[in-house]
Write a protein that holds these residues in place. Structure first.
Motif, PDB file in Angstrom:
ATOM      1  N   LEU A  37       0.804  -1.284  -0.008  1.00 38.40           N
ATOM      2  CA  LEU A  37      -0.022   0.059   0.018  1.00 38.40           C
ATOM      3  C   LEU A  37       0.982   1.135  -0.037  1.00 38.40           C
ATOM      4  O   LEU A  37       0.533   2.252  -0.647  1.00 38.40           O
ATOM      5  CB  LEU A  37      -0.803  -0.093   1.261  1.00 38.40           C
ATOM      6  CG  LEU A  37      -2.282   0.931   1.257  1.00 38.40           C
ATOM      7  CD1 LEU A  37      -3.058   0.871  -0.052  1.00 38.40           C
ATOM      8  CD2 LEU A  37      -2.915   0.906   2.546  1.00 38.40           C
ATOM      9  N   GLY A  38       1.954   1.271   0.878  1.00 40.43           N
ATOM     10  CA  GLY A  38       2.945   2.270   0.837  1.00 40.43           C
ATOM     11  C   GLY A  38       3.834   2.453  -0.633  1.00 40.43           C
ATOM     12  O   GLY A  38       4.584   3.314  -0.623  1.00 40.43           O
TER      13      GLY A  38
ATOM     14  N   THR B  12      -1.905  14.806  -6.446  1.00 36.98           N
ATOM     15  CA  THR B  12      -2.652  13.774  -6.348  1.00 36.98           C
ATOM     16  C   THR B  12      -3.176  13.684  -5.177  1.00 36.98           C
ATOM     17  O   THR B  12      -4.444  13.246  -4.747  1.00 36.98           O
ATOM     18  CB  THR B  12      -2.046  12.363  -6.878  1.00 36.98           C
ATOM     19  OG1 THR B  12      -1.805  12.636  -8.448  1.00 36.98           O
ATOM     20  CG2 THR B  12      -2.876  11.067  -6.660  1.00 36.98           C
ATOM     21  N   MET B 108       0.794   8.725  -5.012  1.00 34.96           N
ATOM     22  CA  MET B 108       0.303   8.163  -6.418  1.00 34.96           C
ATOM     23  C   MET B 108      -1.283   7.953  -6.354  1.00 34.96           C
ATOM     24  O   MET B 108      -1.455   7.865  -7.656  1.00 34.96           O
ATOM     25  CB  MET B 108       1.237   6.642  -6.552  1.00 34.96           C
ATOM     26  CG  MET B 108       2.679   6.846  -6.446  1.00 34.96           C
ATOM     27  SD  MET B 108       3.211   8.184  -7.567  1.00 34.96           S
ATOM     28  CE  MET B 108       2.912   7.321  -9.162  1.00 34.96           C
ATOM     29  N   ILE B 109      -1.769   7.632  -5.002  1.00 31.63           N
ATOM     30  CA  ILE B 109      -3.093   7.668  -5.239  1.00 31.63           C
ATOM     31  C   ILE B 109      -3.946   8.575  -4.250  1.00 31.63           C
ATOM     32  O   ILE B 109      -3.125   8.937  -3.296  1.00 31.63           O
ATOM     33  CB  ILE B 109      -3.554   6.181  -4.501  1.00 31.63           C
ATOM     34  CG1 ILE B 109      -3.001   5.039  -5.541  1.00 31.63           C
ATOM     35  CG2 ILE B 109      -5.115   6.016  -4.322  1.00 31.63           C
ATOM     36  CD1 ILE B 109      -3.808   4.487  -6.623  1.00 31.63           C
ATOM     37  N   PRO B 110      -4.843   9.169  -4.616  1.00 32.41           N
ATOM     38  CA  PRO B 110      -5.485  10.224  -3.864  1.00 32.41           C
ATOM     39  C   PRO B 110      -5.883   9.783  -2.314  1.00 32.41           C
ATOM     40  O   PRO B 110      -6.291   8.556  -2.294  1.00 32.41           O
ATOM     41  CB  PRO B 110      -6.726  10.517  -4.512  1.00 32.41           C
ATOM     42  CG  PRO B 110      -6.542  10.246  -5.858  1.00 32.41           C
ATOM     43  CD  PRO B 110      -5.652   9.309  -5.957  1.00 32.41           C
ATOM     44  N   PHE B 113      -9.093   8.097  -1.812  1.00 29.75           N
ATOM     45  CA  PHE B 113      -9.331   6.641  -2.035  1.00 29.75           C
ATOM     46  C   PHE B 113      -8.927   5.855  -0.804  1.00 29.75           C
ATOM     47  O   PHE B 113      -7.618   6.214  -0.218  1.00 29.75           O
ATOM     48  CB  PHE B 113      -8.406   6.172  -3.451  1.00 29.75           C
ATOM     49  CG  PHE B 113      -8.893   6.315  -4.722  1.00 29.75           C
ATOM     50  CD1 PHE B 113      -9.206   7.658  -5.140  1.00 29.75           C
ATOM     51  CD2 PHE B 113      -9.423   5.381  -5.330  1.00 29.75           C
ATOM     52  CE1 PHE B 113      -9.685   7.513  -6.458  1.00 29.75           C
ATOM     53  CE2 PHE B 113     -10.119   5.495  -6.650  1.00 29.75           C
ATOM     54  CZ  PHE B 113     -10.395   6.775  -7.185  1.00 29.75           C
ATOM     55  N   SER B 115      -6.962   3.259  -0.955  1.00 31.44           N
ATOM     56  CA  SER B 115      -5.935   2.459  -0.943  1.00 31.44           C
ATOM     57  C   SER B 115      -4.592   3.431  -1.288  1.00 31.44           C
ATOM     58  O   SER B 115      -3.693   2.950  -1.977  1.00 31.44           O
ATOM     59  CB  SER B 115      -5.982   1.577  -2.384  1.00 31.44           C
ATOM     60  OG  SER B 115      -6.448   2.463  -3.569  1.00 31.44           O
ATOM     61  N   SER B 116      -4.633   4.487  -0.735  1.00 33.23           N
ATOM     62  CA  SER B 116      -3.614   5.497  -1.018  1.00 33.23           C
ATOM     63  C   SER B 116      -2.323   5.475  -0.277  1.00 33.23           C
ATOM     64  O   SER B 116      -2.460   4.537   1.103  1.00 33.23           O
ATOM     65  CB  SER B 116      -4.014   7.100  -0.585  1.00 33.23           C
ATOM     66  OG  SER B 116      -3.277   8.002  -0.719  1.00 33.23           O
ATOM     67  N   ASP B 117      -1.176   5.656  -0.781  1.00 34.85           N
ATOM     68  CA  ASP B 117      -0.150   5.795  -0.182  1.00 34.85           C
ATOM     69  C   ASP B 117       0.304   7.218   0.650  1.00 34.85           C
ATOM     70  O   ASP B 117       1.302   7.138   1.429  1.00 34.85           O
ATOM     71  CB  ASP B 117       1.219   5.516  -0.902  1.00 34.85           C
ATOM     72  CG  ASP B 117       0.998   6.596  -2.143  1.00 34.85           C
ATOM     73  OD1 ASP B 117       0.002   7.008  -2.656  1.00 34.85           O
ATOM     74  OD2 ASP B 117       2.062   6.758  -3.016  1.00 34.85           O
TER      75      ASP B 117
ATOM     76  N   PHE D  17      -8.545   4.464 -10.266  1.00 32.32           N
ATOM     77  CA  PHE D  17      -7.556   5.552 -10.321  1.00 32.32           C
ATOM     78  C   PHE D  17      -6.157   4.974 -10.990  1.00 32.32           C
ATOM     79  O   PHE D  17      -5.691   4.027 -10.341  1.00 32.32           O
ATOM     80  CB  PHE D  17      -7.214   5.984  -9.048  1.00 32.32           C
ATOM     81  CG  PHE D  17      -6.226   7.534  -9.143  1.00 32.32           C
ATOM     82  CD1 PHE D  17      -6.956   8.754  -9.552  1.00 32.32           C
ATOM     83  CD2 PHE D  17      -5.051   7.306  -8.853  1.00 32.32           C
ATOM     84  CE1 PHE D  17      -6.081   9.752  -9.583  1.00 32.32           C
ATOM     85  CE2 PHE D  17      -4.165   8.358  -9.067  1.00 32.32           C
ATOM     86  CZ  PHE D  17      -4.790   9.668  -9.284  1.00 32.32           C
ATOM     87  N   PHE D 113     -13.294   3.812  -4.507  1.00 29.85           N
ATOM     88  CA  PHE D 113     -13.196   5.090  -3.245  1.00 29.85           C
ATOM     89  C   PHE D 113     -13.632   4.215  -2.108  1.00 29.85           C
ATOM     90  O   PHE D 113     -14.814   3.847  -1.977  1.00 29.85           O
ATOM     91  CB  PHE D 113     -14.039   6.089  -3.782  1.00 29.85           C
ATOM     92  CG  PHE D 113     -13.112   7.164  -4.364  1.00 29.85           C
ATOM     93  CD1 PHE D 113     -12.852   7.243  -6.020  1.00 29.85           C
ATOM     94  CD2 PHE D 113     -12.647   8.394  -3.673  1.00 29.85           C
ATOM     95  CE1 PHE D 113     -12.108   8.050  -6.456  1.00 29.85           C
ATOM     96  CE2 PHE D 113     -11.974   9.429  -4.271  1.00 29.85           C
ATOM     97  CZ  PHE D 113     -11.838   9.325  -6.015  1.00 29.85           C
TER      98      PHE D 113
END
Lengths: 164, 164, 164, 164
Positions: A37-38, B12, B108-110, B113, B115-117, D17, D113
């Motif tokens: 995820l990171g 982002t 890299m991902i908002p 979301f 699943s964001s980093d 995304f 999301f």
């Protein structure tokens, strides 16, 4: 840099919800998912030593952790650990290991919950481990603490420096 | 330690989904929510400088960022920034500011979301900022890079060292 | 159509994680957040009757639920309820109330967990309640069951028809 | 009951995304994950017909949807569809198919999301499909609408009855 070793020992970090009996339990570590995820590009090796609540961690469990840290060829070790006795384990580690950088971290909310602090703490621990000098530390709440200068404030649910 | 300043510039990191037209847009920074989620106990001040896609960042925008970093009384500054031109902004900052530790980070991902980093990267940047010497750095993928030794690999979506 | 009444009684549906002691507990119903998340435009009134594990639901608790359903002026009632004794409460309700459509629903995973079935079940219950004839039903797993023809399969964690 | 057929056509529902270029795109339907999340025990068959923004849906695309609905042996069909032209597709379907129950549904926020209404809408559509008489319907916002009595209020982002 050589790889960073992460030892998983359980704690709130890895608790999941058992929908068959409605209780929290351990299944397997969430560390691989968090690293993905990171989007971590660090050279990391994960090993699960045990899956226990830190309140239930025995003397034997702690001896096993010390032994594994001593045997480990990497000089940089992160240990995911329940927060309730994290300080106690840090203290014992500091008595036995002097030449490695060891960081204990964990989470106040299980990673499987959407609102966990686990990803934040892991990002923090993986960063501090790259720079801190040999010693035993705790990383929580965005801060790092020397093992002999920290306590968990159980009323507030945060880690804080001991003002001597 | 004095407070850590975080300047938000968009990217982002702070993109949200506009359900009325189906497009991504900026509303406000997610930094406050992330700091709360990470249970940060750091002394942090957040200020939004702009909310732009880094591909649309103008020369004037960059001058504004430089100016704000120069005026800032804290010696420790984190800038959240779109990843596409993060290296470019780092380079210009390094030319103008020598006496502060400045870290650029993003996602890299908002964050909105699931699943964001972003939370991982923020935990990482907030940790590095406490230890790194004055200079301009980029923190992504769990690593830190000097401003003059990094590029975004747009094919893989990761940041990497430039091998000279 | 007159409003739909939703009575909240607790159960896994509304369990949260107490980060101070690491235990699951009740704080308040998540129903308002779920209705907002689903962008519901239905005329709904939510009322919390109790916040209990259904295994701890007493005879008095059930009498209170019956009383509230009898007093309720809307003919369409949804009850969120722990799954373990949902069938038992449905049975008692069916003995006392004949002229209303009552649906019991719940969740196998707390809503506060990212992976909950609660939003799905609520969407399902709110849809069935608009069409089903007076009677007492259970809605789980995308299906509806008459109160006298359903059991929870505790081994599989699903509700199923009783084959007589 | 025979199986319920779900045709996926794309729309906001299935948008993801793309972290390499920062744009929304289609990869594959999220329906299987949603059915698993909702712990659905319904007999369902999912088939992806296309992956398009409903504003880009062509006359040929709609003919293909009609054809697939006509050929389908199940009398109960759900179509996931972008919201912008959902009413238009419903209208054409109603002209060609009289003997089946067809429900169109979608989402205002992509399922990927965390804050999507998709799981709620799917729970709703799967419930209505089990009870509604043959005809063409739209299910959104917890409500069902006959194809000839609904419009999308693009300003509010909700579906509403047409008051004649």
């Amino acid at each position: 840099m050589k790889y960073i070793k992460i030892f998983s020992t359980g704690g709130t970090f890895d608790k999941e919800f058992n929908e068959l009996n409605g209780e929290l339990y351990f299944k397997k570590t969430q560390l691989h998912e968090l690293l993905k995820l990171g989007r971590s590009q660090l050279n990391v090796k994960v090993e699960t030593l045990m899956m226990v609540d830190s309140l239930n961690m025995t003397e034997d469990d702690r001896q096993h952790i010390i032994h594994k840290c001593q045997q480990e060829s990497s000089k940089r070790i992160i240990i995911t650990h329940g927060t309730d006795t994290m300080v106690e384990t840090a203290k014992i580690l500091a008595q036995h290991i002097k030449d490695k950088t060891i960081i204990l971290t964990g989470a106040m909310i299980p990673i499987k919950f959407g609102s966990s602090d686990g990803l934040f703490n892991l990002g923090s621990a993986l960063s501090f481990i790259q720079i801190l000098h040999p010693g035993v530390y705790i990383t929580m709440n965005g801060r790092y603490f020397n093992w002999d200068n920290v306590r968990k404030n159980k009323k507030l649910g945060i880690f804080e420096r001991i003002t001597k």
